[in-house]
Motif scaffolding. Structure first.
Motif, short mmCIF file in Angstrom:
data_model
loop_
_atom_site.label_atom_id
_atom_site.label_comp_id
_atom_site.label_asym_id
_atom_site.label_seq_id
_atom_site.Cartn_x
_atom_site.Cartn_y
_atom_site.Cartn_z
N THR A 1 -1.89 113.12 -48.59
CA THR A 1 -1.24 114.43 -48.62
C THR A 1 -0.42 114.68 -47.36
O THR A 1 0.34 115.66 -47.31
N GLN A 2 -0.56 113.84 -46.34
CA GLN A 2 0.08 114.09 -45.06
C GLN A 2 1.14 113.04 -44.75
O GLN A 2 1.11 111.93 -45.29
N SER A 3 2.04 113.41 -43.84
CA SER A 3 3.09 112.50 -43.43
C SER A 3 2.53 111.30 -42.67
O SER A 3 2.70 110.16 -43.07
N GLN A 4 1.89 111.57 -41.54
CA GLN A 4 1.28 110.54 -40.70
C GLN A 4 2.27 109.43 -40.33
O GLN A 4 2.00 108.23 -40.45
N LEU A 5 3.45 109.83 -39.87
CA LEU A 5 4.48 108.90 -39.43
C LEU A 5 3.93 107.98 -38.34
O LEU A 5 3.29 108.45 -37.39
N TYR A 6 4.19 106.69 -38.47
CA TYR A 6 3.76 105.66 -37.52
C TYR A 6 2.24 105.56 -37.37
O TYR A 6 1.74 105.03 -36.38
N SER A 7 1.50 106.05 -38.34
CA SER A 7 0.03 106.03 -38.24
C SER A 7 -0.50 104.60 -38.35
O SER A 7 -0.25 103.91 -39.34
N ILE A 8 -1.24 104.17 -37.35
CA ILE A 8 -1.91 102.87 -37.40
C ILE A 8 -3.13 102.95 -38.32
O ILE A 8 -3.46 101.98 -39.03
N ASN A 9 -3.79 104.10 -38.34
CA ASN A 9 -4.95 104.26 -39.23
C ASN A 9 -4.57 104.02 -40.68
O ASN A 9 -5.32 103.39 -41.44
N GLU A 10 -3.42 104.56 -41.09
CA GLU A 10 -3.01 104.37 -42.49
C GLU A 10 -2.63 102.92 -42.75
O GLU A 10 -2.86 102.41 -43.86
N LEU A 11 -2.05 102.24 -41.77
CA LEU A 11 -1.79 100.81 -41.94
C LEU A 11 -3.11 100.07 -42.13
O LEU A 11 -3.20 99.13 -42.93
N ASP A 12 -4.14 100.49 -41.39
CA ASP A 12 -5.46 99.87 -41.55
C ASP A 12 -6.02 100.12 -42.95
O ASP A 12 -6.62 99.22 -43.56
N GLU A 13 -5.84 101.34 -43.46
CA GLU A 13 -6.38 101.67 -44.78
C GLU A 13 -5.72 100.83 -45.88
O GLU A 13 -6.34 100.53 -46.90
#
Length: 459
Positions: A173-185
């Motif tokens: 639901t969120q942008s999270q631009l450049y998020s490393i956590n989302e890359l991990d997910e």
């Protein structure tokens, strides 16, 4: 006449991959959709030696695969065949398909006499590149592709929705631009892309989380062979889509999947090197200013940008992306290290001085994108054009939008532009214009759900 292809490449491939049972012979249509034939293993050498026949009307197809007869490539010519030849270096496995028992090969189409077929987008790019070779210049290009992962299950209204994270099970639901956590997910998905790209020798650079739920970007390393760079972009899109399905997602390069979120762009980095390998955009001192050749290239791109929109935004959805303050340039403009302009000169070492073109959507045909941008650069160099002053600060606050968000007007501007017609080939220019105009006419016959919601009971 093009000679029969060297059979060493397919022979070596067959020897190294005894489990591969079939091969997809692929060619890009005007929309960048890969079409072609699937052949059994035993027919690969024959395809290399003799090519394969496909109808010229392949380049008259709209996005739904229907022939646009008005192009003149269909029944008017008896729907005749042309020979498609293998592109060296594109025979590769598709590890995400059938447990590695399938492979693929890119093709390009010839005229009956063996000359390039005018409507093949790859041949259009090759035509433009020949003009750089004549000047002793070689374009160095890199493409950045944005895409969305979407849930294969639609929401309660039948619309696309962001996926559920493989790591948390929660819907994005969120942008999270450049998020490393989302890359991990999404690490398993991204790792499979990386491994498949290694097997296919695709020059992947970086992957990053982009600025909307479920949106990512994957970049290709710069390449001094623009044809190969476009091949890599076409193949990477197929790879990403295929791997996404294995992880129960769909990957889309649609320009604007969600009306209130950022669109998918295709940014292109371009520099030029001379016969001594020197970057002709780089000045002697370490600064962003560059050379007169750089300024001429910028000016050419800006001057032809309004007429290029029909290539950069090839379909109805493409124009949804042109909204202010969402990092989509809406005016021909340029600046130093400024992401609000159409043509950005990135910071970095002098040897890497380049232009970054930021207008096209990810739904663009990569061959036609590069052909159009390089033709525009050549126009600037040939006429020694001068660009306007660079923009500092927020271009959206300083400039009124002048790039059209009308598909019809974009096509009119394209049709009327002699520079692009000559550079891309007048026959191709005509076929592309007619193909897109007729698809637009079909799109205008469809009534959207929004129109029923707004107008059915209220007018």
């Amino acid at each position: 006449m093009t000679p029969a292809s060297d059979t060493h490449e397919p022979s070596d491939f067959l020897e190294k991959h005894p489990d591969v049972e079939s091969f997809d012979l692929l060619i890009s249509d005007l929309n960048g959709v890969l079409r072609g034939k699937r052949i059994p293993r035993d027919n690969l050498l024959k395809a290399h030696e003799n090519g394969v026949n496909l109808p010229a009307s392949l380049f008259a197809l709209d996005i739904n695969g229907n022939t646009i007869e008005e192009t003149g490539l269909g029944l008017a010519t008896g729907d005749s065949d042309r020979v498609c030849r293998p592109i060296p270096g594109t025979l590769m496995g598709t590890p995400w398909l059938r447990d590695g028992r399938q492979a693929q090969l890119l093709m390009t189409m010839e005229e009956i006499d063996g000359s390039p077929f005018f409507a093949d987008p790859r041949q259009v790019l090759s035509r433009v590149l020949a003009n750089f070779t004549a000047r002793g210049l070689t374009p160095v290009v890199a493409l950045e592709l944005e895409f969305y992962l979407v849930d294969r299950r639609r929401d309660e209204r039948g619309k696309a929705q962001p996926p559920c994270s493989p790591g948390t099970g929660e819907r994005a639901t969120q942008s999270q631009l450049y998020s490393i956590n989302e890359l991990d997910e999404y690490a398993d998905f991204l790792e499979e892309i990386q491994q498949a790209a290694i097997e296919q020798s695709l020059p992947l650079d970086t992957a990053l989380k982009e600025c909307a739920p479920g949106q990512f970007e994957i970049n290709l390393i710069h390449c001094d062979d623009a044809l190969r760079a476009a091949d890599s972009a076409v193949l990477l899109k197929r790879l990403i889509r295929g791997v996404a399905l294995n992880h129960d997602f769909e990957a889309t390069f649609m320009a604007k999947p969600y009306g209130n979120e950022a669109g998918n762009g295709a940014h292109v980095h371009i520099s030029l090197i001379d016969e001594e390998g020197r970057n002709v955009f780089a000045s002697d001192d370490e600064d962003l200013l560059g050379t007169p050749v750089l300024k001429q290239a910028i000016a050419g791109v800006l001057e032809l940008m309004p007429a290029s929109v029909a290539i950069l935004a090839p379909n109805l959805n493409s124009f949804r992306r042109f909204q202010p303050s969402l990092y989509v340039p809406m005016t021909p403009s340029w600046g130093y290290d400024n992401r609000t302009v159409a043509v950005r000169i990135p910071s970095g070492p002098n040897a890497a001085r380049r232009i970054e073109h930021r207008v096209a959507g990810a739904d663009v045909n990569p061959y036609l994108l590069l052909a159009t941008l390089l033709a525009s650069i050549l126009h600037g160099l040939n006429h020694e054009l001068t660009p306007p002053a660079p923009i500092e600060g927020n271009a959206y606050e300083q400039l009124e939008p002048t790039l059209t968000n009308s598909w019809l007007q974009a096509l009119d501007l394209f049709a009327a532009n002699d520079v692009l017609a000559e550079a891309l080939g007048r026959d191709f220019h005509h076929v592309y214009h007619i193909n897109r105009r007729e698809e637009r006419a079909q799109a205008m016959q469809a009534v959207s759900p929004l129109e029923y919601d707004w107008y059915l009971r209220n007018v």
